[in-house]
Design an enzyme around this catalytic site. Structure first.
Site, short mmCIF file in Angstrom:
data_model
loop_
_atom_site.label_atom_id
_atom_site.label_comp_id
_atom_site.label_asym_id
_atom_site.label_seq_id
_atom_site.Cartn_x
_atom_site.Cartn_y
_atom_site.Cartn_z
N LYS A 212 0.83 -1.20 0.00
CA LYS A 212 0.00 0.00 0.00
C LYS A 212 0.87 1.26 0.00
O LYS A 212 0.58 2.23 -0.72
CB LYS A 212 -0.92 0.00 1.22
CG LYS A 212 -1.75 1.27 1.39
CD LYS A 212 -2.67 1.50 0.20
CE LYS A 212 -3.35 2.87 0.27
NZ LYS A 212 -4.34 2.96 1.34
N CYS A 266 -3.68 9.53 2.21
CA CYS A 266 -2.77 8.49 1.73
C CYS A 266 -1.49 9.05 1.12
O CYS A 266 -0.41 8.91 1.68
CB CYS A 266 -3.48 7.59 0.72
SG CYS A 266 -4.67 6.47 1.46
#
Length: 418
Positions: A212, A266
């Site tokens: 990720k 993110c």
């Protein structure tokens, strides 16, 4: 049909609530847990506390069917999904305090055999950290069945959805499941198979965590290239939007679009977790973060330069506060930072803010007497300097060609669309 019948989702934010809703509409009994009583109250009447297309229908349907409810107290469940924030500290290391708090809520309810999934974007080792804390709180349990103790099944399954398309991408995107043990990974895969139509790829927890971070760092590095190009182009008198359009006609070139910086929960955060894990080796990733973090300052200086060309009473219109178009998410938004920076440096200048997806100014802008939220017609009409920071549809559809005597600063390339 999953063997798991009850799931507690810890954290009902931009990822937790959609995950809770999609599980609930697929037949799982879900309890959402959140520290914010207003969020809990909203969910329990089938309402959504933030903007995300299609989420409201899922939540309302799940609540009306009795498959979804919310509370501030962690319940007993077959499985727990932890979807809490993981911000970074001042030194860019991860703040795992929210994960720790979730663990303390979960631990008293464990008997062994439960599945605990960490969805929060985390640095390598965070899932193991969560497991170690659970075992510390419950020394009668283990993560691998050692010493004959009952086992907690622990896995990491990072979210990888795009705000504004969450309810679609939860279903269609491939998922990565990393288990502390293979049994944990298999059970997590079984749970996500309830709603996920994409491929579910199994790995170990640390690799899943890193995957990720790598996905978002890849984006960050490429955005940094575009942002650096925009600064270079401005210096030497080139239209960066035309430059990128022409370069992208090469069959193996796909330069992204520049902007005022990088925001969101993110891309603006995750690369720092890699840097913290390997500071001497992550030179390019660090440099990209620094380029993108510095872009808002460049935009601010452009605004100050344009403002100096007008009379002292001139006002500034800031178009957009969200970190991307057509959502209300302000987390790590460079637009908020730019606006707050301008407000602090220009205490006598009125700053007219346009953000069609929120009803009030964020905390970062509260307290500035000359900062006001208004519609785009009023803001542009009364301002001499207009700064396009977010390409919301309401901004893109505005007729900028009709304006005269104003300075326009377009960080999104809206004015260059053919």
């Amino acid at each position: 049909m999953s063997k798991i019948q009850t799931v507690a989702v810890i954290g009902l934010g931009y990822i937790g609530l959609p995950t809770a809703a999609i599980l609930a509409v697929n037949g799982i009994d879900v309890v959402g847990v959140d520290v914010n009583q207003k969020t809990v109250d909203a969910v329990n009447v089938g309402q959504v506390p933030f903007v995300e297309p299609d989420l409201a229908a899922h939540v309302a349907g799940a609540v009306s069917q009795g498959k979804l409810k919310a509370t501030t107290d962690t319940p007993a469940a077959d499985a727990y999904i932890v979807a809490v924030p993981t911000p970074f500290n001042e030194d860019h290391t991860a703040d795992l305090s929210y994960i720790d708090a979730a663990a303390k809520g979960i631990a008293p309810h464990l008997n062994g055999g439960e599945l605990v999934i960490l969805e929060s974007t985390s640095p390598p080792g965070a899932t193991q950290h969560l497991g170690d804390l659970l075992v510390e709180l419950r020394p009668d349990l283990s993560l691998d069945g050692s010493n004959g103790k009952a086992t907690i099944l622990l896995a990491h399954c990072p979210e990888r959805v795009l705000p504004g398309r969450v309810m679609i991408e939860l279903v269609t995107n491939d998922r990565i499941v990393g288990g502390i043990t293979r049994e944990a990974a298999d059970m997590a895969k079984e749970l996500y198979s309830v709603f996920c139509q994409g491929e579910i790829l199994i790995s170990d927890a640390k690799t899943a965590e890193m995957a990720k971070l790598v996905e978002n760092s890849y984006r960050d590095v490429n955005i940094a290239f575009a942002n650096e190009l925009s600064i270079i182009s401005d210096k030497i008198g080139i239209d960066v939007w035309e430059l990128i359009r022409l370069a992208n006609h090469h069959p193996r070139v796909n330069i992204l679009q520049p902007g005022p910086g990088v925001g969101g929960h993110c891309i603006a955060v995750d690369p720092w977790f890699i840097v913290a894990a390997a500071p001497n080796e992550s030179k390019l990733i660090r440099q990209a973060r620094e380029v993108n973090d510095s872009k808002p300052h460049w935009v601010r200086d452009r605004v100050l330069a344009e403002l100096s060309k007008h009379d002292p009473e001139a006002e500034v219109a800031v178009l957009g506060l969200a970190f991307k178009a057509n959502i209300d998410d302000l987390r790590e938004s460079p637009s908020v930072g730019i606006t707050a920076d301008l407000a602090g440096r220009l205490p006598k200048t009125r700053i007219n803010v346009v953000e069609p997806h929120v009803n009030s100014l964020p905390i970062a802008l509260v307290g500035y007497d000359r900062v006001a939220l208004m519609d785009i017609d009023a803001a542009v009409g009364r301002s001499k300097v207009v700064v396009i920071l977010v390409d919301h549809e309401a901004v893109k559809s505005f007729n900028f060609a009709s304006l005269t005597g104003k300075s326009l600063i377009d960080t999104r390339g809206i004015l260059n669309v053919a």
